[in-house]
Write an enzyme that holds these catalytic residues in place. Sequence first.
Site, PDB file in Angstrom:
ATOM      1  N   ASN A 190       0.848  -1.197   0.000  1.00 10.31           N
ATOM      2  CA  ASN A 190       0.000   0.000   0.000  1.00 10.31           C
ATOM      3  C   ASN A 190       0.882   1.245   0.000  1.00 10.31           C
ATOM      4  O   ASN A 190       1.818   1.354   0.800  1.00 10.31           O
ATOM      5  CB  ASN A 190      -0.916   0.031   1.222  1.00 10.31           C
ATOM      6  CG  ASN A 190      -2.065   0.997   1.038  1.00 10.31           C
ATOM      7  OD1 ASN A 190      -3.125   0.635   0.545  1.00 10.31           O
ATOM      8  ND2 ASN A 190      -1.865   2.253   1.417  1.00 10.31           N
TER       9      ASN A 190
ATOM     10  N   VAL B 251      -4.178   1.248  -3.032  1.00 17.43           N
ATOM     11  CA  VAL B 251      -4.506   2.525  -2.399  1.00 17.43           C
ATOM     12  C   VAL B 251      -5.724   2.280  -1.524  1.00 17.43           C
ATOM     13  O   VAL B 251      -6.665   1.586  -1.934  1.00 17.43           O
ATOM     14  CB  VAL B 251      -4.817   3.620  -3.452  1.00 17.43           C
ATOM     15  CG1 VAL B 251      -5.164   4.931  -2.765  1.00 17.43           C
ATOM     16  CG2 VAL B 251      -3.638   3.809  -4.380  1.00 17.43           C
ATOM     17  N   GLU B 252      -5.729   2.844  -0.327  1.00 18.77           N
ATOM     18  CA  GLU B 252      -6.792   2.535   0.630  1.00 18.77           C
ATOM     19  C   GLU B 252      -8.187   2.903   0.146  1.00 18.77           C
ATOM     20  O   GLU B 252      -9.186   2.401   0.662  1.00 18.77           O
ATOM     21  CB  GLU B 252      -6.514   3.226   1.979  1.00 18.77           C
ATOM     22  CG  GLU B 252      -6.459   4.736   1.950  1.00 18.77           C
ATOM     23  CD  GLU B 252      -5.050   5.275   1.776  1.00 18.77           C
ATOM     24  OE1 GLU B 252      -4.781   6.372   2.297  1.00 18.77           O
ATOM     25  OE2 GLU B 252      -4.224   4.612   1.119  1.00 18.77           O
ATOM     26  N   HIS B 253      -8.286   3.758  -0.851  1.00 12.86           N
ATOM     27  CA  HIS B 253      -9.605   4.172  -1.354  1.00 12.86           C
ATOM     28  C   HIS B 253     -10.247   3.110  -2.240  1.00 12.86           C
ATOM     29  O   HIS B 253     -11.385   3.284  -2.661  1.00 12.86           O
ATOM     30  CB  HIS B 253      -9.479   5.488  -2.108  1.00 12.86           C
ATOM     31  CG  HIS B 253      -8.973   6.616  -1.259  1.00 12.86           C
ATOM     32  ND1 HIS B 253      -9.807   7.403  -0.505  1.00 12.86           N
ATOM     33  CD2 HIS B 253      -7.714   7.069  -1.024  1.00 12.86           C
ATOM     34  CE1 HIS B 253      -9.086   8.294   0.156  1.00 12.86           C
ATOM     35  NE2 HIS B 253      -7.823   8.105  -0.139  1.00 12.86           N
ATOM     36  N   GLY B 254      -9.513   2.021  -2.555  1.00  9.77           N
ATOM     37  CA  GLY B 254     -10.151   0.914  -3.249  1.00  9.77           C
ATOM     38  C   GLY B 254      -9.453   0.383  -4.479  1.00  9.77           C
ATOM     39  O   GLY B 254      -9.815  -0.684  -4.979  1.00  9.77           O
TER      40      GLY B 254
END
Length: 450
Positions: free
Chosen positions: A222, A248-251
Amino acid sequence: RVIGGSYVTAPASAKPPKIYEMIFQNQIEAYNFPMGVLMHLHREIAAKGPGVVTPVGLRTFVDPRINGAKMNEVTREDLIEVIKLQGKEYLFYKTFPLDVAIIRGTTADEDGNITMEHEISFSITLYQAMAARNCGGKVIAQVKRVAARGSLNPQMVRVPGILVDAIVVDEGQKQATGIDYDPSASGELRKPWTRFEAVPMGVEKILARRALMELSRGYIVNLGFGIPSLISQVAVEEGIIDQITYTVEHGAIGGVPLPGLQFGGAFNPQAIIDAGSQFDFLNGGGIDAACMAFAEVDGRGNVNVSKLRKLPHVLSGVGGFIDILQNVRKIVFLGTLTTGGVKLAIEDGRLNVVQEGKIIKFVPRVEHLTFDGVYALEKGQQVVYITERGVFRLTPDGLILVEVAPGVDIKKDIVPVVGLAFKISDSLKQMDARLFRPETMGVKESSPWK
């Protein structure tokens, strides 16, 4: 009152956003929750649950025994509790009612069904809409265009019209900051890797290159906001973008994360999932490594990225930082040793400090505890700090300098600007000279990549 995961970030040359002033001057109550927790709270609110129980935030400023996520003196109410379950400590984040959810998509039909075919992230749009609806509130959706009733593919609908109260049409809606529309960012097509521009030679590229050398083939990694987002671009240059999966943590899963203020999606993603599910994966330690920026580091290996009064542009909030680092095996921090006017020259594979920065980033004690180094060691995590002048690793005895940049004098260029005690490794190495040269490093031909 504002409860945020992230706050708007200002370029270093710009005036800090108004909300910074409001928080620093105690004009509003302000909390900063880990982004993943805040997203999961929406899911709990939608289900009329009492709250989120998670270890995320323990032994950071979010922990009520330290600060309780409060961002100023006027913020006093405790929204987080420490609880014990089966002999282990957790944080309990309480739910609260929502009156309005403001969401966005690409297309809405006349019944309010919403698709997101041009979006770079699905975020938690569905959770938000369900939460507001189930609290008796309103859901307002902004979209790019409107389609006839019954014309949308039901498998493409991300928010059903039964949840939506109003549609606002913005035909000029941008896909992301500075991007009107790029189909490779929404996964509609893939852009040839040869069409990606090289990262300009400079300190940021040196840091991204050195971080890439901490990773291995087959890793799932990530990448955080800022310099870390450049690592995948360097991997494209080196011809090894297919050797590591970046998230990426948003998906977004796979591809090259969008840089700078466009951060949140990726070019050429393999998949885009909702952000709540992505945080489930991250919280559970599904990734092999995380690469993150830092604003401050202290002698215990603690890191601050969330709040820094001496640098008014740093009130970006914690974002997904704490969630991502909860259970990951390896953590790579990237940043310059100083900031505020620092000038560095890169010539012939060597680094020269021309002018020192006014603000020291390695300090006796961080102002805001976003990451606890001792806690990380207790969990068995590997932690490395990469700067342009040297590489430090975290040990039970504190930070140890294991590599120094060619051209850098430790006594002259590092010791005077490090406000903490550190050790120098008996096997101190020189950072790879290829990091400091403009041509590609050729890592594809070296172990472990070949």
